[in-house]
Design an enzyme around this catalytic site. Structure first.
Site, PDB file in Angstrom:
ATOM      1  N   HIS A  15       0.864  -1.185   0.000  1.00 61.34           N
ATOM      2  CA  HIS A  15       0.000   0.000   0.000  1.00 61.34           C
ATOM      3  C   HIS A  15       0.896   1.229   0.000  1.00 61.34           C
ATOM      4  CE1 HIS A  15      -3.567  -2.472   1.169  1.00 61.34           C
ATOM      5  NE2 HIS A  15      -2.590  -3.250   1.604  1.00 61.34           N
ATOM      6  N   HIS A 192      -8.149  -8.600  -0.957  1.00 58.02           N
ATOM      7  CA  HIS A 192      -7.668  -9.107   0.325  1.00 58.02           C
ATOM      8  C   HIS A 192      -8.671 -10.156   0.831  1.00 58.02           C
ATOM      9  CE1 HIS A 192      -5.104  -5.593   0.287  1.00 58.02           C
ATOM     10  NE2 HIS A 192      -4.611  -5.833   1.488  1.00 58.02           N
ATOM     11  N   GLU A 195      -6.841 -13.314   5.507  1.00 52.58           N
ATOM     12  CA  GLU A 195      -5.819 -12.747   6.409  1.00 52.58           C
ATOM     13  C   GLU A 195      -6.408 -12.834   7.810  1.00 52.58           C
ATOM     14  OE1 GLU A 195      -5.269  -8.524   5.973  1.00 52.58           O
ATOM     15  OE2 GLU A 195      -3.472  -8.466   7.219  1.00 52.58           O
TER      16      GLU A 195
END
Ligand SMILES: [Zn+2]
Length: 333
Positions: A15, A192, A195
């Site tokens: 990021h 994403h 996680e």
């Protein structure tokens, strides 16, 4: 030259606001007279203790970037650092929502970042691309707005669309339309998942978002059938082991599943996520994973090759990068 610089590297998951070195943030904060003493300690390191304070520190640090020139300084600094560690390619997540809160248009945010990446390329040869991300916990309408903005303002270096933010918030089905639009516009897709969320979050991302890459995805390790699916569908995982350790997803690196997934045949890459926040760099990810799991130089090169195969770049650029990778690993006679 230290050992870990010699292996050519490529990064798919970082990021850009999370890549800001504390020294750069302190310099801009000084310029804008913003007090950052609560988030940068006397040793020049970011201060945070848990996920909530990490997000607060991250947001405060991001706030010092206000103009296209600030963003080009950010991307130039990061890509130069990547190149110094032996990276030949990097993709960064960019956040149109961050630009908006800084009062910048999407187009000028992208222009600023692109100029910095280009400057780094002139001196180092590193190639870069950007992936625009929607923030999951802002909701489906906000993510669709990002998709529309990216499609309406095409830029040759913005080649992907992704989903970040709190992955426990909002079912992937809510974002299916945004991903369909982005996919039809020719953008590479990643999200994403796996996680903080378990295997179900991965299955849902694959089912509803048509992604061939997953940010993290490591919790697939908890379900054998899912590992099989990742292998069969050639899904590429953008793993970020240092980030997972820093945020407590796994306690120590030797308990991280990255190497078991690799041995099972899952296509994995190594990435730094938000490097200075997690006390890591791309080079450190390669070296710490290699040391912990006994990866050879050939194993590391195979990981870079996977990243280049999965990169959201045009075929001409991919071919050039593959030539660079091959020439770097062929010993000079
Ligand atoms: Zn991430």
């Amino acid at each position: 030259m230290s050992e870990h610089v010699t292996v050519p590297k490529a990064e798919l998951h970082c990021h850009i606001e999370g890549a800001a070195a504390p020294s750069l943030v302190a310099r801009l904060a000084d310029h804008y007279q913003i007090d950052v003493s609560a988030i940068i300690d006397g040793n020049g390191k970011y201060v945070w203790s848990d996920f909530t304070s990490f997000l607060e520190t991250y947001d405060l640090a991001s706030n010092v970037f206000k103009t296209p020139a600030d963003y080009s300084l950010l991307s130039e600094t990061y890509f130069r650092m990547l190149a110094a560690e032996g990276a030949i390619y990097g993709e960064v997540f960019i956040s149109p929502d961050h630009a908006q809160s800084a009062g910048l248009s999407y187009a000028s945010y992208v222009e600023g970042l692109a100029a910095g990446i280009e400057r780094a390329k002139i001196d180092t040869g590193i190639e870069g691309r950007m992936i625009a991300i929607g923030v999951r916990h802002f909701g489906a309408a906000a993510v669709e707005r990002v998709a529309r903005e990216v499609i309406a303002n095409p830029h040759p270096m913005v080649t992907g669309f992704g989903l970040a933010g709190d992955e426990r918030d909002g079912h992937p089905a809510n974002f299916a339309r945004a991903f369909r639009m982005a996919g039809e516009a020719g953008l590479g897709l990643t999200a994403h998942a796996g996680e903080f969320g378990g295997p179900d979050s991965i299955t849902a991302a694959l089912d509803f978002l048509q992604v061939k890459r997953l940010g993290h995805g490591v919790r697939a390790i908890e379900e054998k059938d899912l590992i099989r699916r990742l292998v069969d569908e050639k899904i590429v995982l953008e793993t970020c082991p240092g980030s997972n350790i820093a945020l407590g997803v796994y306690s120590v690196l030797r308990f991280h599943p990255v190497n078991i997934l690799r041995q099972e045949g899952v296509r994995i890459t190594l990435n730094s996520d938000d490097p200075p926040f997690f006390g890591t760099t791309l080079g450190r990810e390669y070296s710490s994973v290699s040391k912990t799991f006994g990866l050879s130089e050939a194993d590391q090169i195979a990981i870079t090759r996977t990243a280049l195969e999965a990169a959201f770049c045009d075929e001409a650029a991919r071919n050039r990068l593959m030539v660079r990778l091959d020439s770097a690993v062929t010993p000079a006679v």
